[in-house]
Design a protein around this motif. Structure first.
Motif, mmCIF file in Angstrom:
data_model
loop_
_atom_site.group_PDB
_atom_site.id
_atom_site.type_symbol
_atom_site.label_atom_id
_atom_site.label_comp_id
_atom_site.label_asym_id
_atom_site.label_seq_id
_atom_site.Cartn_x
_atom_site.Cartn_y
_atom_site.Cartn_z
ATOM 1 N N GLU A 64 -21.866 21.775 44.815
ATOM 2 C CA GLU A 64 -21.267 20.633 45.514
ATOM 3 C C GLU A 64 -20.552 19.677 44.564
ATOM 4 O OE1 GLU A 64 -25.445 19.455 44.302
ATOM 5 O OE2 GLU A 64 -24.432 21.220 45.127
ATOM 6 N N ASN A 65 -20.842 19.790 43.260
ATOM 7 C CA ASN A 65 -20.213 18.891 42.276
ATOM 8 C C ASN A 65 -18.935 19.462 41.653
ATOM 9 O OD1 ASN A 65 -22.260 16.812 42.350
ATOM 10 N ND2 ASN A 65 -23.593 18.216 41.222
ATOM 11 N N LEU A 66 -18.644 20.739 41.954
ATOM 12 C CA LEU A 66 -17.527 21.401 41.289
ATOM 13 C C LEU A 66 -16.174 20.757 41.620
ATOM 14 C CD1 LEU A 66 -18.551 25.168 41.521
ATOM 15 C CD2 LEU A 66 -18.820 23.582 39.607
ATOM 16 N N ASN A 67 -16.065 20.147 42.788
ATOM 17 C CA ASN A 67 -14.795 19.495 43.144
ATOM 18 C C ASN A 67 -14.453 18.349 42.199
ATOM 19 O OD1 ASN A 67 -14.148 21.148 45.301
ATOM 20 N ND2 ASN A 67 -15.245 19.886 46.799
ATOM 21 N N THR A 68 -15.494 17.766 41.579
ATOM 22 C CA THR A 68 -15.260 16.693 40.605
ATOM 23 C C THR A 68 -14.420 17.189 39.433
ATOM 24 O OG1 THR A 68 -17.407 15.726 41.181
ATOM 25 C CG2 THR A 68 -16.402 14.978 39.135
ATOM 26 N N ASN A 69 -14.529 18.485 39.119
ATOM 27 C CA ASN A 69 -13.762 19.039 38.004
ATOM 28 C C ASN A 69 -12.256 18.952 38.240
ATOM 29 O OD1 ASN A 69 -16.207 19.624 36.851
ATOM 30 N ND2 ASN A 69 -16.144 21.815 37.318
ATOM 31 N N TYR A 70 -11.844 19.062 39.517
ATOM 32 C CA TYR A 70 -10.413 18.936 39.821
ATOM 33 C C TYR A 70 -9.924 17.529 39.483
ATOM 34 C CZ TYR A 70 -10.868 23.371 42.342
ATOM 35 O OH TYR A 70 -11.103 24.685 42.660
ATOM 36 N N ASP A 71 -10.755 16.528 39.787
ATOM 37 C CA ASP A 71 -10.407 15.148 39.454
ATOM 38 C C ASP A 71 -10.334 14.950 37.941
ATOM 39 O OD1 ASP A 71 -10.384 14.525 42.150
ATOM 40 O OD2 ASP A 71 -12.495 13.909 42.167
ATOM 41 N N THR A 72 -11.300 15.534 37.236
ATOM 42 C CA THR A 72 -11.322 15.417 35.774
ATOM 43 C C THR A 72 -10.095 16.077 35.160
ATOM 44 O OG1 THR A 72 -13.735 15.297 35.649
ATOM 45 C CG2 THR A 72 -12.573 16.049 33.684
ATOM 46 N N PHE A 73 -9.745 17.266 35.640
ATOM 47 C CA PHE A 73 -8.569 17.967 35.104
ATOM 48 C C PHE A 73 -7.294 17.180 35.412
ATOM 49 C CE2 PHE A 73 -9.885 22.658 34.370
ATOM 50 C CZ PHE A 73 -10.972 22.230 33.629
ATOM 51 N N ALA A 74 -7.249 16.547 36.574
ATOM 52 C CA ALA A 74 -6.082 15.721 36.920
ATOM 53 C C ALA A 74 -5.963 14.541 35.951
ATOM 54 C CB ALA A 74 -6.197 15.222 38.354
ATOM 55 N N ARG A 129 -8.343 27.245 31.896
ATOM 56 C CA ARG A 129 -7.885 26.672 33.167
ATOM 57 C C ARG A 129 -7.224 25.319 32.966
ATOM 58 N NH1 ARG A 129 -13.204 28.688 36.526
ATOM 59 N NH2 ARG A 129 -12.299 30.640 37.286
ATOM 60 N N LEU A 130 -7.789 24.512 32.073
ATOM 61 C CA LEU A 130 -7.192 23.209 31.806
ATOM 62 C C LEU A 130 -5.832 23.365 31.134
ATOM 63 C CD1 LEU A 130 -7.215 20.157 31.708
ATOM 64 C CD2 LEU A 130 -8.685 20.257 29.684
ATOM 65 N N ALA A 131 -5.732 24.284 30.181
ATOM 66 C CA ALA A 131 -4.459 24.505 29.484
ATOM 67 C C ALA A 131 -3.385 24.972 30.451
ATOM 68 C CB ALA A 131 -4.653 25.531 28.370
ATOM 69 N N PHE A 132 -3.689 25.962 31.296
ATOM 70 C CA PHE A 132 -2.684 26.491 32.219
ATOM 71 C C PHE A 132 -2.327 25.488 33.304
ATOM 72 C CE2 PHE A 132 -3.990 30.645 30.461
ATOM 73 C CZ PHE A 132 -2.723 31.156 30.176
ATOM 74 N N SER A 133 -3.287 24.655 33.702
ATOM 75 C CA SER A 133 -2.960 23.637 34.709
ATOM 76 C C SER A 133 -1.948 22.640 34.152
ATOM 77 C CB SER A 133 -4.233 22.911 35.159
ATOM 78 O OG SER A 133 -4.718 22.021 34.158
ATOM 79 N N TRP A 145 0.254 23.405 31.535
ATOM 80 C CA TRP A 145 1.498 24.148 31.326
ATOM 81 C C TRP A 145 2.242 24.361 32.648
ATOM 82 C CZ3 TRP A 145 -1.576 27.996 27.835
ATOM 83 C CH2 TRP A 145 -1.632 27.479 26.525
ATOM 84 N N ASN A 146 1.494 24.595 33.738
ATOM 85 C CA ASN A 146 2.122 24.813 35.049
ATOM 86 C C ASN A 146 2.794 23.555 35.582
ATOM 87 O OD1 ASN A 146 1.406 27.521 35.172
ATOM 88 N ND2 ASN A 146 -0.555 27.101 36.175
ATOM 89 N N GLU A 147 2.419 22.395 35.041
ATOM 90 C CA GLU A 147 3.077 21.141 35.430
ATOM 91 C C GLU A 147 4.186 20.759 34.456
ATOM 92 O OE1 GLU A 147 0.782 17.747 36.392
ATOM 93 O OE2 GLU A 147 -0.439 18.773 37.918
ATOM 94 N N GLY A 148 4.506 21.668 33.546
ATOM 95 C CA GLY A 148 5.597 21.423 32.609
ATOM 96 C C GLY A 148 5.223 20.565 31.422
#
Length: 319
Positions: free
Chosen positions: A93-103, A138-142, A144-147
């Protein structure tokens, strides 16, 4: 603000906490970013303290998410530029927090910032590179995918010991991993596999790998030769330094050993406690000196005692 306030005291404290820090590819410390440091993780939060103190730019560190469950502690950690990353073992249930952290990390990269990630995902006191998790890739490609023109720097941090105070440290930076090394049109799974293979190869050359029972190999790898002139000049200050600082160090060591002896956080806890308590220790001694002498001599405590401590650290037995 809290990170900025503690950065320079931490940098000065490393002179007392570590006998010697050797750095390979030192120019990386002045890198202007955006930069992702992909590091091994042998010694709890001491790894992050050393890197944060040495880098010219502020570092944002990723840490295990469960330590953020206490709201008060979470506020302090965030003020120290530490962001949460949750593992599946800490609750799906906490994994969604990782999307916020990566953002947040991508926003840091867009401002040419520096992020530190421990690619093994777990701290263990050993001279060994462990299996790499997928988070770094995953963090690196996220990014790079945003330029974002992100540079990934493999980093290996190695310690003479995980139990002795005043140690020799080796910090090695490897060859950058860049976006052009990959085919971005490939599937995520394929690129993550290729990325981790590259990162593992790079870290293998940066991380010292020795079995804990190989005492002579550890000694030959980390030993720093002391010149006779230095030994003779610092012998008396080192002896005095040991006596003067014993009332502080011995209780800190015993308390930390009692509660963290069998854990991989002992070393970091000792350093953390001394970092917090040493200024107070200096204040107490300077107050006593002022009460006895009633003159400006108390000011010298803040210069002489750290010098005596440094002298002891330089001459204390390495192994």
């Amino acid at each position: 603000m809290l990170f900025k306030l503690l950065k320079y005291p931490s940098k000065l404290a490393l002179v007392l906490f570590c006998r010697h820090i050797s750095i390979q590819n030192k120019a990386i410390l002045k890198h202007n970013g955006p930069l992702l440091i992909a590091c091994n993780h042998p010694n709890s939060f001491l790894d992050a303290i050393i890197l944060a103190a040495l880098f010219k730019r502020p570092i944002y560190s990723l840490a295990r998410g469960d330590v953020f469950k206490n709201k008060r502690i979470a506020k302090i950690l965030i003020a120290l530029n530490i962001l949460p990353v949750f593992r599946i073992t800490e609750g799906a249930e906490n994994l969604n927090t990782n999307y916020d952290t990566f953002a947040k990390c991508r926003e840091i990269f867009k401002k040419n910032g520096v992020v530190l990630i421990f690619s093994e995902g777990l701290c263990i006191n050993e001279w060994k590179l462990r299996a790499l998790k997928k988070g770094t890739a995953r963090l690196a490609f996220s990014a790079w995918n945003e330029g974002i023109n992100l540079t990934v720097i493999p980093a290996g941090i190695n310690y003479q010991s995980f139990r002795s105070f005043g140690k020799n440290v080796q910090l090695n930076f490897g060859t950058p991993i860049l976006k052009q090394h990959f085919n971005i049109t490939e599937t995520e799974g394929v690129n993550i596999k290729i990325f981790n293979e590259q990162l593992k190869t790079a870290l293998k050359s940066l991380v010292v790998e020795i079995e804990s029972h190989e005492k002579e190999t550890i000694k030959s790898t980390f030993h720093i030769k002391q010149h006779r002139f230095k030994k003779s000049m610092l012998f008396i200050p080192a002896f005095i330094g040991k006596i003067v600082h014993a009332p502080l160090y011995i209780p800190v060591h015993k308390i930390s050993w009692k509660h963290f002896e069998k854990m991989d956080h002992y070393d970091s806890v000792v350093v953390g406690l001394l970092f917090l308590l040493y200024p107070l220790y200096l204040l107490v001694i300077s107050s006593i000196l002022f009460a006895l002498l009633g003159s400006w001599y108390w000011i010298l405590v803040f210069i002489i005692l750290p010098f005596l401590a440094w002298s002891f650290i330089q001459l204390k037995k390495q192994f």
